[in-house]
Design an enzyme around this catalytic site. Structure first.
Site, PDB file in Angstrom:
ATOM      1  N   TYR A   1      18.766  22.733 -20.416  1.00  0.00           N
ATOM      2  CA  TYR A   1      19.152  22.094 -19.161  1.00  0.00           C
ATOM      3  C   TYR A   1      20.539  22.571 -18.761  1.00  0.00           C
ATOM      4  CZ  TYR A   1      20.119  18.493 -15.688  1.00  0.00           C
ATOM      5  OH  TYR A   1      20.431  17.841 -14.530  1.00  0.00           O
TER       6      TYR A   1
ATOM      7  N   ASP B   1      32.099  14.604 -10.789  1.00  0.00           N
ATOM      8  CA  ASP B   1      30.735  14.961 -10.392  1.00  0.00           C
ATOM      9  C   ASP B   1      30.396  14.315  -9.058  1.00  0.00           C
ATOM     10  OD1 ASP B   1      28.112  15.834 -10.392  1.00  0.00           O
ATOM     11  OD2 ASP B   1      27.405  14.242 -11.727  1.00  0.00           O
TER      12      ASP B   1
ATOM     13  N   ASP C   1      20.494  21.732 -12.270  1.00  0.00           N
ATOM     14  CA  ASP C   1      20.843  20.657 -11.349  1.00  0.00           C
ATOM     15  C   ASP C   1      21.365  21.277 -10.053  1.00  0.00           C
ATOM     16  OD1 ASP C   1      21.949  18.504 -10.013  1.00  0.00           O
ATOM     17  OD2 ASP C   1      23.217  17.845 -11.671  1.00  0.00           O
TER      18      ASP C   1
ATOM     19  N   ASP D   1      21.979  19.446  -7.319  1.00  0.00           N
ATOM     20  CA  ASP D   1      22.570  18.363  -6.532  1.00  0.00           C
ATOM     21  C   ASP D   1      21.704  18.034  -5.308  1.00  0.00           C
ATOM     22  OD1 ASP D   1      24.636  17.846  -8.281  1.00  0.00           O
ATOM     23  OD2 ASP D   1      26.086  19.101  -7.233  1.00  0.00           O
TER      24      ASP D   1
ATOM     25  N   HIS E   1      16.245  20.792  -9.755  1.00  0.00           N
ATOM     26  CA  HIS E   1      15.958  19.480  -9.168  1.00  0.00           C
ATOM     27  C   HIS E   1      16.948  19.170  -8.051  1.00  0.00           C
ATOM     28  CE1 HIS E   1      19.197  17.341 -11.366  1.00  0.00           C
ATOM     29  NE2 HIS E   1      18.772  17.898 -12.476  1.00  0.00           N
TER      30      HIS E   1
ATOM     31  N   GLU F   1      18.225  16.023  -5.323  1.00  0.00           N
ATOM     32  CA  GLU F   1      18.284  14.569  -5.279  1.00  0.00           C
ATOM     33  C   GLU F   1      18.327  14.029  -3.853  1.00  0.00           C
ATOM     34  OE1 GLU F   1      22.844  13.735  -6.524  1.00  0.00           O
ATOM     35  OE2 GLU F   1      21.694  15.089  -7.812  1.00  0.00           O
TER      36      GLU F   1
ATOM     37  N   CYS G   1      27.834  10.520  -9.479  1.00  0.00           N
ATOM     38  CA  CYS G   1      27.086  10.573 -10.730  1.00  0.00           C
ATOM     39  C   CYS G   1      25.979   9.529 -10.685  1.00  0.00           C
ATOM     40  CB  CYS G   1      28.020  10.298 -11.909  1.00  0.00           C
ATOM     41  SG  CYS G   1      27.165  10.070 -13.482  1.00  0.00           S
TER      42      CYS G   1
ATOM     43  N   ARG H   1      14.557  14.512  -7.643  1.00  0.00           N
ATOM     44  CA  ARG H   1      15.263  13.400  -8.284  1.00  0.00           C
ATOM     45  C   ARG H   1      15.480  12.310  -7.242  1.00  0.00           C
ATOM     46  NH1 ARG H   1      21.405  13.463 -10.913  1.00  0.00           N
ATOM     47  NH2 ARG H   1      22.072  11.587  -9.802  1.00  0.00           N
TER      48      ARG H   1
ATOM     49  N   GLU I   1      16.035   8.580 -11.603  1.00  0.00           N
ATOM     50  CA  GLU I   1      17.339   8.389 -12.225  1.00  0.00           C
ATOM     51  C   GLU I   1      17.622   6.920 -12.511  1.00  0.00           C
ATOM     52  OE1 GLU I   1      19.396   9.400 -14.148  1.00  0.00           O
ATOM     53  OE2 GLU I   1      20.933  10.571 -13.108  1.00  0.00           O
TER      54      GLU I   1
ATOM     55  N   ASN J   1      16.289  10.991 -18.178  1.00  0.00           N
ATOM     56  CA  ASN J   1      17.666  11.437 -18.370  1.00  0.00           C
ATOM     57  C   ASN J   1      18.307  10.596 -19.473  1.00  0.00           C
ATOM     58  OD1 ASN J   1      20.269  12.341 -18.205  1.00  0.00           O
ATOM     59  ND2 ASN J   1      20.659  11.581 -16.143  1.00  0.00           N
TER      60      ASN J   1
END
Length: 309
Positions: free
Chosen positions: A48, A62, A89, A91, A116, A118, A126, A161, A191, A213
């Site tokens: 990952y 983040d 990731d 974002d 992924h 989101e 985060c 996500r 998440e 996660n």
């Protein structure tokens, strides 16, 4: 040597096969390229690449401050170091539809196996912090549809996500997961699930694979791999764990150096030079050099009598 001999296409096929296998796929987060071969050697199924880790390495929170170029380059650096599939990731996609389409192309070119996206509002937070905001369902679906339409390799995994559980509750999370699947997501990343029962509820709601996660200090308990598999989770990530382990050790040993003026007492806790050379395949590079530079330059005497056309 230099990079994996397994092609991005082969690794994407492997990721899809793993997600369909019925066996939990374990993806620790590689916080440097050098940790990727270690993850591979220790028998995990994939690697990952965490956005939180990339931000932390740059000394940033983040909150979506990393750029597409930075993320793609890190994806390339880590993906080249392992035969395993990599999941990155992305974002919120670095913008909306057209920006997101370019992000998919850049990450494809970087050699990742999946990414992924989101459904948070920019600037993101985060996923295990309070105060998040999510976009409308229509916009969340548009992001996934744009990514699916933009990919050139149909085996690239587009994972959706959703952070809506921490904002609107579990019923909304189930509805959002269904909508993201309908938009074309190959997998769902719900998440901040609080319990195994919540993971089971997402599993029952969608047909595509789901991700857990397992980040420390977050909203989810640190369930075992067996517990997650038992409720139908397909992939578990440990995104920041290796960074936290390493930074904890660095801080402890720097304290020792400050107090004593030497790290002699820490040597037994360090990775040896020999092990480092194993991980970066030093012997193969050395052998390559020897193979290239083992010739002799002809002397002037040996060249006498030769003619040139």
């Amino acid at each position: 040597m230099l990079s994996t001999s397994v092609s991005p296409s082969e690794k994407r096929t492997a990721l899809r096969a793993g997600l369909a296998s019925g066996t939990l796929q374990r993806f620790p987060g590689a916080f440097t390229p050098l940790t990727a071969p270690l993850i591979q050697q220790l028998g995990f199924e994939g690697v990952y690449i965490s956005g939180a880790v990339m931000s932390a390495e740059l000394g940033l929170p983040d909150i979506g401050l990393t750029t597409l170029s930075e993320v793609a380059e890190r994806g390339r650096q880590i993906s080249r170091m392992t035969d395993l599939p990599t999941l990155i990731d992305a974002d919120t996609g670095f913008g909306e539809a057209m920006n997101l389409a370019r992000a998919v192309h850049e990450l494809e070119d970087a050699g990742v196996s999946g990414l992924h996206l989101e459904d948070q509002v920019n600037p993101k937070r985060c996923g295990h912090l309070d105060g998040k905001e999510v976009v409308s369902q229509d916009l969340a679906m548009q992001r996934i549809a744009a990514a699916v339409a933009a990919r050139r390799d149909s085996d690239l995994v587009i994972m959706a996500r959703t952070d809506i559980r921490g904002v609107q509750g579990m019923a909304a999370a189930i509805d959002r997961a269904k909508a993201l699947e309908a938009a074309g997501a190959d997998a769902i990343f719900p998440e901040a699930m609080a319990t195994l029962e919540e993971f089971a509820a997402i599993r029952a709601a969608v047909q595509v694979p789901i991700l857990a996660n397992m980040t420390e200090f977050g909203k989810s308990a640190l369930f075992t791999h067996q517990q997650l598999q038992d409720v139908g989770v397909n992939i578990a990530i440990h995104p920041v764990s290796l960074l936290r382990i390493a930074m904890g050790a660095i801080e402890r040993e720097l304290g020792l150096l400050s107090e004593t003026g030497t790290l002699d007492g820490a040597v037994d806790r360090m990775q040896t030079r020999a092990r480092l050379y194993e991980l970066n395949d030093y012997a193969a590079y050395n052998a390559f050099d020897e193979g290239v530079f083992n010739f002799e330059v002809p002397s002037a005497a040996s060249m006498e009598g030769t003619t040139h056309a």
